[in-house]
Scaffold this motif. Structure first.
Motif, PDB file in Angstrom:
ATOM      1  N   LYS A  87      45.051  42.324  55.934  1.00 49.51           N
ATOM      2  CA  LYS A  87      44.115  43.447  56.023  1.00 49.51           C
ATOM      3  C   LYS A  87      42.905  43.264  55.096  1.00 49.51           C
ATOM      4  O   LYS A  87      41.848  43.838  55.331  1.00 49.51           O
ATOM      5  N   PHE A  88      43.074  42.438  54.041  1.00 48.08           N
ATOM      6  CA  PHE A  88      42.020  42.210  53.044  1.00 48.08           C
ATOM      7  C   PHE A  88      41.850  40.700  52.826  1.00 48.08           C
ATOM      8  O   PHE A  88      42.128  40.181  51.744  1.00 48.08           O
ATOM      9  N   PRO A  89      41.387  39.970  53.858  1.00 51.06           N
ATOM     10  CA  PRO A  89      41.386  38.503  53.800  1.00 51.06           C
ATOM     11  C   PRO A  89      40.461  37.892  52.743  1.00 51.06           C
ATOM     12  O   PRO A  89      40.672  36.751  52.336  1.00 51.06           O
ATOM     13  N   PHE A  90      39.464  38.621  52.287  1.00 50.69           N
ATOM     14  CA  PHE A  90      38.508  38.064  51.331  1.00 50.69           C
ATOM     15  C   PHE A  90      38.776  38.500  49.888  1.00 50.69           C
ATOM     16  O   PHE A  90      38.031  38.142  48.982  1.00 50.69           O
ATOM     17  N   SER A  91      39.820  39.286  49.678  1.00 48.40           N
ATOM     18  CA  SER A  91      40.151  39.795  48.354  1.00 48.40           C
ATOM     19  C   SER A  91      41.430  39.139  47.828  1.00 48.40           C
ATOM     20  O   SER A  91      42.330  38.822  48.599  1.00 48.40           O
ATOM     21  N   THR A  92      41.488  38.951  46.515  1.00 50.99           N
ATOM     22  CA  THR A  92      42.673  38.410  45.862  1.00 50.99           C
ATOM     23  C   THR A  92      43.310  39.521  45.041  1.00 50.99           C
ATOM     24  O   THR A  92      42.632  40.195  44.277  1.00 50.99           O
ATOM     25  N   VAL A  93      44.616  39.699  45.209  1.00 48.60           N
ATOM     26  CA  VAL A  93      45.352  40.733  44.494  1.00 48.60           C
ATOM     27  C   VAL A  93      46.242  40.043  43.465  1.00 48.60           C
ATOM     28  O   VAL A  93      46.982  39.115  43.796  1.00 48.60           O
ATOM     29  N   TYR A  94      46.165  40.499  42.221  1.00 49.50           N
ATOM     30  CA  TYR A  94      46.968  39.933  41.135  1.00 49.50           C
ATOM     31  C   TYR A  94      48.063  40.917  40.768  1.00 49.50           C
ATOM     32  O   TYR A  94      47.813  42.115  40.622  1.00 49.50           O
ATOM     33  N   PHE A  95      49.268  40.391  40.614  1.00 51.25           N
ATOM     34  CA  PHE A  95      50.441  41.201  40.266  1.00 51.25           C
ATOM     35  C   PHE A  95      50.967  40.753  38.917  1.00 51.25           C
ATOM     36  O   PHE A  95      50.952  39.569  38.596  1.00 51.25           O
ATOM     37  N   ARG A  96      51.459  41.710  38.159  1.00 48.85           N
ATOM     38  CA  ARG A  96      52.114  41.428  36.875  1.00 48.85           C
ATOM     39  C   ARG A  96      53.532  41.941  36.931  1.00 48.85           C
ATOM     40  O   ARG A  96      53.807  42.975  37.533  1.00 48.85           O
ATOM     41  N   ARG A  97      54.388  41.227  36.252  1.00 48.39           N
ATOM     42  CA  ARG A  97      55.793  41.640  36.196  1.00 48.39           C
ATOM     43  C   ARG A  97      55.962  42.722  35.128  1.00 48.39           C
ATOM     44  O   ARG A  97      55.546  42.558  33.982  1.00 48.39           O
ATOM     45  N   ILE A  98      56.567  43.812  35.521  1.00 47.33           N
ATOM     46  CA  ILE A  98      56.914  44.912  34.621  1.00 47.33           C
ATOM     47  C   ILE A  98      58.423  45.062  34.743  1.00 47.33           C
ATOM     48  O   ILE A  98      58.927  45.351  35.822  1.00 47.33           O
ATOM     49  N   ARG A  99      59.121  44.856  33.653  1.00 46.03           N
ATOM     50  CA  ARG A  99      60.587  44.848  33.670  1.00 46.03           C
ATOM     51  C   ARG A  99      61.054  43.817  34.692  1.00 46.03           C
ATOM     52  O   ARG A  99      60.838  42.645  34.506  1.00 46.03           O
ATOM     53  N   SER A 100      61.662  44.260  35.786  1.00 48.08           N
ATOM     54  CA  SER A 100      62.207  43.301  36.753  1.00 48.08           C
ATOM     55  C   SER A 100      61.525  43.371  38.120  1.00 48.08           C
ATOM     56  O   SER A 100      62.088  42.954  39.119  1.00 48.08           O
ATOM     57  N   TYR A 101      60.310  43.905  38.169  1.00 47.85           N
ATOM     58  CA  TYR A 101      59.577  43.975  39.436  1.00 47.85           C
ATOM     59  C   TYR A 101      58.086  43.763  39.173  1.00 47.85           C
ATOM     60  O   TYR A 101      57.638  43.718  38.030  1.00 47.85           O
ATOM     61  N   TYR A 102      57.307  43.630  40.235  1.00 42.52           N
ATOM     62  CA  TYR A 102      55.878  43.348  40.135  1.00 42.52           C
ATOM     63  C   TYR A 102      55.051  44.545  40.600  1.00 42.52           C
ATOM     64  O   TYR A 102      55.417  45.225  41.556  1.00 42.52           O
ATOM     65  N   ILE A 103      53.926  44.768  39.909  1.00 42.37           N
ATOM     66  CA  ILE A 103      52.983  45.815  40.299  1.00 42.37           C
ATOM     67  C   ILE A 103      51.586  45.197  40.402  1.00 42.37           C
ATOM     68  O   ILE A 103      51.311  44.154  39.805  1.00 42.37           O
ATOM     69  N   VAL A 104      50.695  45.877  41.147  1.00 33.18           N
ATOM     70  CA  VAL A 104      49.307  45.422  41.226  1.00 33.18           C
ATOM     71  C   VAL A 104      48.684  45.582  39.849  1.00 33.18           C
ATOM     72  O   VAL A 104      48.713  46.669  39.258  1.00 33.18           O
ATOM     73  N   TYR A 105      48.148  44.503  39.331  1.00 29.55           N
ATOM     74  CA  TYR A 105      47.503  44.510  38.023  1.00 29.55           C
ATOM     75  C   TYR A 105      45.982  44.605  38.183  1.00 29.55           C
ATOM     76  O   TYR A 105      45.318  45.378  37.497  1.00 29.55           O
ATOM     77  N   MET A 106      45.460  43.817  39.124  1.00 27.19           N
ATOM     78  CA  MET A 106      44.013  43.754  39.298  1.00 27.19           C
ATOM     79  C   MET A 106      43.715  43.267  40.712  1.00 27.19           C
ATOM     80  O   MET A 106      44.497  42.520  41.296  1.00 27.19           O
ATOM     81  N   VAL A 107      42.594  43.689  41.258  1.00 27.43           N
ATOM     82  CA  VAL A 107      42.156  43.215  42.567  1.00 27.43           C
ATOM     83  C   VAL A 107      40.755  42.649  42.433  1.00 27.43           C
ATOM     84  O   VAL A 107      39.853  43.321  41.930  1.00 27.43           O
TER      85      VAL A 107
END
Length: 67
Positions: free
Chosen positions: A8-28
């Motif tokens: 849905k967002f082919p030109f954007s890069t999404v960065y995820f960070r690990r919080i405890r034992s799962y990942y959340i969106v950190y920055m786009v």
């Protein structure tokens, strides 16, 4: 940190960070060529990346989801 790319967002890069034992969106690194990313889009991205990395159960059981 994990990078993700979504159809849905082919030109954007999404960065995820690990919080405890799962990942959340950190920055786009959002491109103006893509639609604006909503809160619902971020939630869906987090679900997808956690399932892909074998962290789906941990993501669903995170504290913010509990009553």
């Amino acid at each position: 940190m994990v990078r993700g790319y979504f159809d849905k967002f082919p030109f954007s890069t999404v960065y995820f960070r690990r919080i405890r034992s799962y990942y959340i969106v950190y920055m786009v690194d959002w491109s103006e060529s893509d639609p604006v990313i909503s809160k619902g889009d971020r939630e869906e991205m987090q679900q997808l990346i956690n399932c892909e990395l074998g962290r789906g159960k941990e993501y669903q059981q995170r504290k913010s989801r509990k009553g």
